[in-house]
Write an enzyme that holds these catalytic residues in place. Structure first.
Site, PDB file in Angstrom:
ATOM      1  N   HIS A 400       0.848  -1.197   0.000  1.00  0.00           N
ATOM      2  CA  HIS A 400       0.000   0.000   0.000  1.00  0.00           C
ATOM      3  C   HIS A 400       0.880   1.242   0.000  1.00  0.00           C
ATOM      4  CE1 HIS A 400      -2.053   3.212   2.455  1.00  0.00           C
ATOM      5  NE2 HIS A 400      -2.919   3.065   1.470  1.00  0.00           N
ATOM      6  N   SER A 401       0.508   2.238  -0.796  1.00  0.00           N
ATOM      7  CA  SER A 401       1.197   3.524  -0.845  1.00  0.00           C
ATOM      8  C   SER A 401       2.657   3.319  -1.285  1.00  0.00           C
ATOM      9  CB  SER A 401       1.091   4.219   0.515  1.00  0.00           C
ATOM     10  OG  SER A 401       1.534   5.556   0.452  1.00  0.00           O
ATOM     11  N   LEU A 402       3.606   3.730  -0.456  1.00  0.00           N
ATOM     12  CA  LEU A 402       5.019   3.524  -0.780  1.00  0.00           C
ATOM     13  C   LEU A 402       5.318   2.044  -0.975  1.00  0.00           C
ATOM     14  CD1 LEU A 402       8.035   4.366  -0.954  1.00  0.00           C
ATOM     15  CD2 LEU A 402       8.080   4.316   1.546  1.00  0.00           C
TER      16      LEU A 402
END
Length: 628
Positions: A400-402
């Site tokens: 998720h995300s980074l």
């Protein structure tokens, strides 16, 4: 409305006639079957009498049985097909549970540190009291009323465990994941798992600046196209389970009172404990990258969940974990030039040269440094593949995300299926790293899926600008372009949501988006996209001249090179560049001459400017304004 409801109730409550009862044969059909049977019997008897056929070869009893049981057989056959289909679907589903946690250090001091925590029954029993208290806190009602939606740090620090699993322990949860019945296709590097091979290739690609003409001379050996198992992106439960693994990577693990010993962790890297330098032994888990490894019951499929940007950790005590390093790597991966947004910003590298000008060679070297996250995620995968050989194990990656962006970079490097959730655009980092790609590979063979929603400013690439929340928090999220497929939920149009950073949370993605929709989002290819189009990236150590400077309306245009014009006899002018200067007398040519010389059409200086500095009239030094 009432009439329709009344008709529905009447139809529901009316009695069923005898002719509608299943399995009944009413008189008309019985008479029809009897007549057909009589005609068939008489005809076959006549043919047998004249010796044309043998009745025994026809199996009359089977024909009669088929005629009388036609209705009874058709319905069970369809049910059997459904049962067969369900059995096939169940065979594609596997249950996954957490088996290992890998922590890879980053930074100048801890980048050689790499440790593994095995989630065994003895480990769970040892920390049973912690997990009991942990599960109770997860089951509590979520209170986000006091959260400032404009404060990115507050949002990152929220508890982000999904409500659908709030009564389950993240360390013992079992997640169902289905593989697609249609195999994925992939072409991979033959020597990708040879020690040092990828490192040497990436280093060489950096030296030649990713020039395809030079890289093609290496003649990389690619494996033949093969079929691999991929996750079923049309199955809602599979998406929820993969997103939960991404959320699980944020979970903080139990910490012993004597943190220095770390008896539960196993060193798998090059780092050795230093008894003289206590700082290297204490607090090591606060700096680095973490991956949670889920394994199927049959040990044939492994899913690696890469941790995203901290602050989104779950309760469990301890510090803010890897927040500082996460922020530096965010700004390095997703900014145009080392997070140089303004003169007051502290850059994460020294590649900035001047206004909208950045050193491309410097950026590429920074991404490949050993103490950065890309090298860390490569090393993490190597240690996972040492336990689960890739020749016999399917390895999928999520985050998720980074963590989703790093999962995409890892998957593209090794040819692994990837499902990333709400990841910032990683296409720019992919190009800067010069990741190997087989020639002519189509999009459907990349096996990378980005799941996002239109109300997430980070995924959509709009969390930038002087007044943006990301900018205020010190994050330079300037990229919007993704690789692979995009599976986007249009919650702005469908649900009327507004763009808000709260919609970036993995809990929101699971509980309020994936589970709220009847079907999963359609996955499409990334449209043509380009990041940092207004930046100029330079290279100072090659033989090829740099790109020309962008035009500046405030700067006078340069004096053009002198040119001469001749006539080809058909009143067509032919211009050629001259090496000698044009004499002043060339302006006054003989009218009878076919050779005509004129001053250059390009002016030498600006005669008039507008109030905002744009040049409105160009001319020579001796020219006089016509209006005077």
């Amino acid at each position: 409305m009432l009439a329709a409801e009344k008709r529905r109730l009447l139809h529901k409550t009316r009695p069923v006639s005898a002719s509608e009862k299943p399995g009944s044969i009413y008189p008309q059909r019985a008479l029809y079957l009897l007549v057909c049977f009589s005609i068939a019997t008489i005809s076959l008897g006549y043919l047998h009498f004249i010796g044309a056929i043998d009745i025994g070869r026809f199996g009359i009893s089977s024909v009669i049985s088929d005629l009388t049981k036609q209705d009874a057989v058709s319905e069970p056959f369809s049910l059997h097909k459904e049962q067969t289909s369900s059995v096939h679907t169940e065979s594609d589903e596997q249950t996954f549970e957490l088996k290992h946690i890998f922590h890879h250090g980053t930074g100048p001091e801890n980048y050689r540190l790499h440790r593994r925590l095995d989630i065994t029954p003895s480990y769970l029993a040892k920390h049973s009291s912690y997990f009991a208290d942990f599960s109770q806190r997860l089951a509590q009602k979520r209170d986000d009323s006091s959260v400032d939606s404009e404060n990115l740090e507050d949002i990152y620090n929220l508890m982000d465990w999904p409500d659908v699993h709030k009564h389950k322990n993240p360390f013992t949860i079992q997640l169902p994941i289905k593989k697609d019945h249609k195999k994925g296709k992939v072409v991979r590097l033959k020597d990708r798992h040879e020690p040092g091979f990828l490192d040497s290739y990436l280093s060489y690609a950096l030296q030649v600046k990713g020039d395809p003409k030079i890289l093609n001379r290496i003649a990389l050996e690619w494996e033949d196209e093969i079929e691999i198992d991929i996750p079923n992106m049309k199955d809602k439960d599979t998406l929820v389970s993969l997103a939960t693994i991404s959320s699980n990577a944020y979970v903080k693990f139990p910490k012993d009172e004597n943190e220095k010993n770390k008896s539960d962790w196993i060193d798998v890297g090059q780092w050795e404990p230093d008894q003289e330098n206590v700082d290297l032994n204490f607090g090591w888990e606060d700096i680095g990258l973490r991956g949670h490894v889920f394994v199927s019951k049959d040990n044939k499929t492994v899913v690696i969940g890469i941790k995203g940007t901290s602050g989104a950790g779950l309760p469990g005590g301890g510090s803010d974990e890897t927040a500082g390093n996460d922020k530096d790597n965010d700004n390095l991966l997703f900014s145009c030039c080392c997070a140089r947004v303004g003169y007051m910003w502290t850059t994460v590298c020294n590649c900035y040269e001047k206004t909208y000008t950045c050193n491309q060679d410097c950026l590429e070297k920074e991404l490949l440094r050993e103490d950065k996250y890309y090298q860390a995620v490569l090393d993490l995968y190597r240690n996972v593949s040492a336990i689960y050989p890739p020749e016999t194990t399917n390895v999928w990656v999520t985050g998720h995300s980074l963590g989703g962006a790093l999962a995409s970079l890892l998957g593209r490097t090794y040819g692994l299926p990837v499902v990333a959730f709400e990841a910032p655009g990683e296409m720019l980092a992919t190009k800067r790293l010069h990741l190997p790609q087989p020639p002519g590979i189509p999009k459907f063979m990349e096996n990378i899926w980005h799941v996002g929603n239109t109300a997430d400013p980070i995924y959509m690439g709009v969390c930038n600008g002087a007044s943006s929340t990301c900018n205020v928090a010190g994050y330079a999220m300037e990229t919007a372009c993704h690789t692979g497929y995009q599976c986007v939920y249009d919650v702005v149009t469908d649900l009327g949501w507004r763009v808000n950073l709260l919609n970036h949370r993995i809990h929101t993605v699971i509980d309020d988006i994936i589970l709220a929709y009847n079907d999963t989002a359609q996955c499409i290819e990334q449209p043509p996209c380009r990041d940092c189009f207004n930046w100029r990236f330079t290279s100072h150590d090659d033989d090829v001249p740099d790109e020309p400077e962008m035009p500046n309306p405030l700067r006078p245009k340069p004096k053009p090179k002198p040119s001469s014009s001749t006539s080809d006899g058909k009143n067509n002018r032919i211009s050629s560049t001259a090496t000698t200067t044009i004499s002043p007398t060339s302006r006054k040519a003989d009218p009878t001459s076919s050779d005509i010389s004129e001053p250059s059409e390009s002016p030498k200086k600006c005669l008039e400017r507008t109030w905002y500095g744009w040049c409105s009239k160009w001319g020579y030094d001796g020219d006089v304004d016509d209006d005077q």
